[in-house]
Design a protein around this motif. Structure first.
Motif, PDB file in Angstrom:
ATOM      1  N   VAL A 150     -12.647  -3.633   2.855  1.00 12.85           N
ATOM      2  CA  VAL A 150     -12.704  -2.405   3.651  1.00 12.85           C
ATOM      3  C   VAL A 150     -11.332  -1.738   3.596  1.00 12.85           C
ATOM      4  O   VAL A 150     -10.308  -2.398   3.776  1.00 12.85           O
ATOM      5  CB  VAL A 150     -13.093  -2.705   5.110  1.00 12.85           C
ATOM      6  N   HIS A 151     -11.325  -0.417   3.364  1.00 15.89           N
ATOM      7  CA  HIS A 151     -10.082   0.311   3.140  1.00 15.89           C
ATOM      8  C   HIS A 151     -10.086   1.584   3.987  1.00 15.89           C
ATOM      9  O   HIS A 151     -10.642   2.598   3.574  1.00 15.89           O
ATOM     10  CB  HIS A 151      -9.942   0.648   1.651  1.00 15.89           C
ATOM     11  N   PRO A 152      -9.458   1.566   5.163  1.00 15.11           N
ATOM     12  CA  PRO A 152      -9.489   2.718   6.076  1.00 15.11           C
ATOM     13  C   PRO A 152      -8.672   3.906   5.552  1.00 15.11           C
ATOM     14  O   PRO A 152      -7.719   3.746   4.781  1.00 15.11           O
ATOM     15  CB  PRO A 152      -8.870   2.177   7.370  1.00 15.11           C
ATOM     16  N   LEU A 153      -9.054   5.103   6.024  1.00 14.67           N
ATOM     17  CA  LEU A 153      -8.352   6.337   5.678  1.00 14.67           C
ATOM     18  C   LEU A 153      -8.440   7.291   6.869  1.00 14.67           C
ATOM     19  O   LEU A 153      -9.536   7.591   7.333  1.00 14.67           O
ATOM     20  CB  LEU A 153      -8.988   6.989   4.444  1.00 14.67           C
ATOM     21  N   PRO A 154      -7.298   7.789   7.380  1.00 13.15           N
ATOM     22  CA  PRO A 154      -7.344   8.748   8.493  1.00 13.15           C
ATOM     23  C   PRO A 154      -7.994  10.068   8.070  1.00 13.15           C
ATOM     24  O   PRO A 154      -7.875  10.484   6.916  1.00 13.15           O
ATOM     25  CB  PRO A 154      -5.864   8.962   8.850  1.00 13.15           C
ATOM     26  N   ILE A 155      -8.660  10.721   9.023  1.00 13.73           N
ATOM     27  CA  ILE A 155      -9.190  12.063   8.814  1.00 13.73           C
ATOM     28  C   ILE A 155      -8.259  13.021   9.545  1.00 13.73           C
ATOM     29  O   ILE A 155      -8.063  12.908  10.756  1.00 13.73           O
ATOM     30  CB  ILE A 155     -10.623  12.204   9.359  1.00 13.73           C
ATOM     31  N   THR A 156      -7.663  13.962   8.820  1.00 19.14           N
ATOM     32  CA  THR A 156      -6.726  14.899   9.434  1.00 19.14           C
ATOM     33  C   THR A 156      -7.470  16.105  10.013  1.00 19.14           C
ATOM     34  O   THR A 156      -8.634  16.366   9.677  1.00 19.14           O
ATOM     35  CB  THR A 156      -5.685  15.392   8.420  1.00 19.14           C
ATOM     36  N   ALA A 157      -6.774  16.852  10.850  1.00 22.36           N
ATOM     37  CA  ALA A 157      -7.380  18.025  11.492  1.00 22.36           C
ATOM     38  C   ALA A 157      -7.719  19.116  10.488  1.00 22.36           C
ATOM     39  O   ALA A 157      -8.560  19.972  10.765  1.00 22.36           O
ATOM     40  CB  ALA A 157      -6.435  18.575  12.558  1.00 22.36           C
ATOM     41  N   ASP A 158      -7.086  19.095   9.317  1.00 22.19           N
ATOM     42  CA  ASP A 158      -7.337  20.119   8.301  1.00 22.19           C
ATOM     43  C   ASP A 158      -8.307  19.680   7.216  1.00 22.19           C
ATOM     44  O   ASP A 158      -8.646  20.470   6.330  1.00 22.19           O
ATOM     45  CB  ASP A 158      -6.016  20.533   7.628  1.00 22.19           C
ATOM     46  N   ASP A 159      -8.741  18.440   7.249  1.00 22.59           N
ATOM     47  CA  ASP A 159      -9.599  17.942   6.180  1.00 22.59           C
ATOM     48  C   ASP A 159     -10.925  18.682   6.126  1.00 22.59           C
ATOM     49  O   ASP A 159     -11.593  18.880   7.144  1.00 22.59           O
ATOM     50  CB  ASP A 159      -9.874  16.444   6.355  1.00 22.59           C
ATOM     51  N   THR A 160     -11.310  19.074   4.921  1.00 26.43           N
ATOM     52  CA  THR A 160     -12.665  19.529   4.639  1.00 26.43           C
ATOM     53  C   THR A 160     -13.389  18.383   3.928  1.00 26.43           C
ATOM     54  O   THR A 160     -12.766  17.389   3.538  1.00 26.43           O
ATOM     55  CB  THR A 160     -12.653  20.753   3.723  1.00 26.43           C
ATOM     56  N   ALA A 161     -14.679  18.546   3.737  1.00 26.08           N
ATOM     57  CA  ALA A 161     -15.397  17.535   2.962  1.00 26.08           C
ATOM     58  C   ALA A 161     -14.830  17.440   1.555  1.00 26.08           C
ATOM     59  O   ALA A 161     -14.777  16.358   0.964  1.00 26.08           O
ATOM     60  CB  ALA A 161     -16.888  17.864   2.919  1.00 26.08           C
ATOM     61  N   ALA A 162     -14.361  18.566   1.016  1.00 27.09           N
ATOM     62  CA  ALA A 162     -13.789  18.578  -0.324  1.00 27.09           C
ATOM     63  C   ALA A 162     -12.492  17.774  -0.380  1.00 27.09           C
ATOM     64  O   ALA A 162     -12.297  16.935  -1.268  1.00 27.09           O
ATOM     65  CB  ALA A 162     -13.544  20.014  -0.787  1.00 27.09           C
ATOM     66  N   SER A 163     -11.584  18.023   0.563  1.00 25.15           N
ATOM     67  CA  SER A 163     -10.306  17.307   0.533  1.00 25.15           C
ATOM     68  C   SER A 163     -10.492  15.826   0.836  1.00 25.15           C
ATOM     69  O   SER A 163      -9.844  14.967   0.229  1.00 25.15           O
ATOM     70  CB  SER A 163      -9.317  17.933   1.523  1.00 25.15           C
ATOM     71  N   LEU A 164     -11.395  15.528   1.761  1.00 26.18           N
ATOM     72  CA  LEU A 164     -11.638  14.131   2.100  1.00 26.18           C
ATOM     73  C   LEU A 164     -12.324  13.406   0.945  1.00 26.18           C
ATOM     74  O   LEU A 164     -12.035  12.233   0.667  1.00 26.18           O
ATOM     75  CB  LEU A 164     -12.488  14.049   3.377  1.00 26.18           C
ATOM     76  N   HIS A 165     -13.214  14.093   0.251  1.00 28.65           N
ATOM     77  CA  HIS A 165     -13.852  13.527  -0.936  1.00 28.65           C
ATOM     78  C   HIS A 165     -12.802  13.103  -1.955  1.00 28.65           C
ATOM     79  O   HIS A 165     -12.858  12.003  -2.511  1.00 28.65           O
ATOM     80  CB  HIS A 165     -14.795  14.555  -1.557  1.00 28.65           C
ATOM     81  N   ASP A 166     -11.829  13.980  -2.214  1.00 24.16           N
ATOM     82  CA  ASP A 166     -10.823  13.677  -3.227  1.00 24.16           C
ATOM     83  C   ASP A 166      -9.966  12.476  -2.828  1.00 24.16           C
ATOM     84  O   ASP A 166      -9.632  11.628  -3.665  1.00 24.16           O
ATOM     85  CB  ASP A 166      -9.943  14.900  -3.465  1.00 24.16           C
ATOM     86  N   LYS A 167      -9.615  12.400  -1.543  1.00 20.42           N
ATOM     87  CA  LYS A 167      -8.842  11.249  -1.070  1.00 20.42           C
ATOM     88  C   LYS A 167      -9.645   9.953  -1.197  1.00 20.42           C
ATOM     89  O   LYS A 167      -9.124   8.915  -1.608  1.00 20.42           O
ATOM     90  CB  LYS A 167      -8.424  11.456   0.385  1.00 20.42           C
ATOM     91  N   LEU A 168     -10.916  10.023  -0.844  1.00 22.55           N
ATOM     92  CA  LEU A 168     -11.763   8.831  -0.892  1.00 22.55           C
ATOM     93  C   LEU A 168     -12.068   8.418  -2.325  1.00 22.55           C
ATOM     94  O   LEU A 168     -12.187   7.226  -2.618  1.00 22.55           O
ATOM     95  CB  LEU A 168     -13.056   9.075  -0.121  1.00 22.55           C
TER      96      LEU A 168
END
Length: 306
Positions: A150-168
């Motif tokens: 399991v590998h956690p990742l914070p969600i920032t206040a500016d994250d879109t699904a696009a930006s979060l997709h790229d990080k993930l």
């Protein structure tokens, strides 16, 4: 390690590249059939297929894995593991049992939260503080298999699904390589029975903005539906897509444009104000708020959604 890789979009292609770079033997790549795309609707290969062919890997694109012919493709390889990432086809039990050490899935949530089709978007919509990657041993259930890492990742206040997709996608690529390297020393752990949630598939209808909702909920929804299906409303009866927003204090009638300036188009809601910072009129391009309002001097006072 001899692997079969099964995946289709960019999220999966990034994992495939990491496995290639790590030196794994990948005699077979499975991906979805080519789909029509673009104005000419020409058949377009998936990102996974394009990458696999660049590296000279064998690619197969069965419509289903339920037929004897498709299952023979998997069985004949004699793979130790099948790695699956956003493949898009159901793996029947016969296929799950074929690799010597089973099938591992790269799932974009912290299981058991957000099993299912749209975990990235649902995490943003729910105002989750974090998401992440779970590498799981696949079984016949919907994302119910035992967890290997399991590998956690914070969600920032500016994250879109696009930006979060790229990080993930980047995190998933790192995670699968690390998990395979430690496979002998990483016993699988059963998922907790508490905390199970399901990430239902997104629809265009649910992405229609309800201006009666609180501003914070609307802003999260706009970010969650970027890039697909795209949050939308009406401006003077014409479709208007909304790509980025945040909430601020204040009050105005739901859907009413309070002001429009270089900082954004500020709209009333059921509680607080929504600041729209990236918009797209019907037939137009995505524009920053300052560019969007340049040709619309009378925007303030109008009501969106009507």
């Amino acid at each position: 390690m001899k692997l079969i890789f099964a995946g289709t979009p960019v999220f999966a292609a990034q994992a495939l590249q990491a496995l290639i770079d790590a030196g794994h033997d990948i005699p077979l790549v499975l991906t979805q059939p080519d789909r029509p795309a673009g104005r000419g609707m020409k058949l377009k290969p998936s990102p996974v297929k394009e990458l696999a062919l660049q590296h000279g890997l064998r690619v197969e694109q069965p419509l289903t894995l339920k037929t004897p012919e498709a299952q023979a493709l998997v069985a004949d390889v004699g793979a130790e593991v099948m790695v699956v990432a956003a493949y898009g086809l159901l793996l029947p039990k016969a296929v799950l049992d074929m690799p010597a050490r089973g099938c591992l899935n790269i799932h974009a949530s912290l299981l058991p939260r957000w099993r299912g089709a749209a975990p990235i978007q649902r995490a943003i919509l729910a105002d989750d503080a974090e998401t992440g990657i779970t590498i799981m041993q696949m079984d016949v259930g919907l994302d119910t298999g035992d967890m290997l890492s399991v590998h956690p990742l914070p969600i920032t206040a500016d994250d879109t699904a696009a930006s979060l997709h790229d990080k993930l996608a980047a995190l998933g690529a790192e995670a699968i390589v690390a998990t395979l390297a430690a496979l002998d020393a990483s016993p699988a752990v059963k998922q907790p029975e508490d905390g199970v949630t399901y990430a239902a598939k997104l629809s265009k209808e649910e992405a229609r903005v309800d201006w009666q909702l609180p501003a914070a909920d609307i802003a999260r929804a706009i970010r969650a539906y970027n890039p697909a299906p795209g949050a939308h409303t009406l401006l003077a009866g014409e479709a208007l897509k909304l790509w980025h927003a945040h909430a601020i204090d204040g009050q105005a009638a739901a859907g009413q444009v309070v002001r429009a300036d270089a900082d954004g188009v500020v709209v009333g809601s059921g509680g607080g104000l929504v600041v729209l910072t990236q918009l797209q009129a019907a037939g137009g391009k995505r524009l920053a708020a300052r560019d969007f309002i340049a040709g619309r001097p009378a925007l303030a006072g109008t009501v969106l959604g009507a």
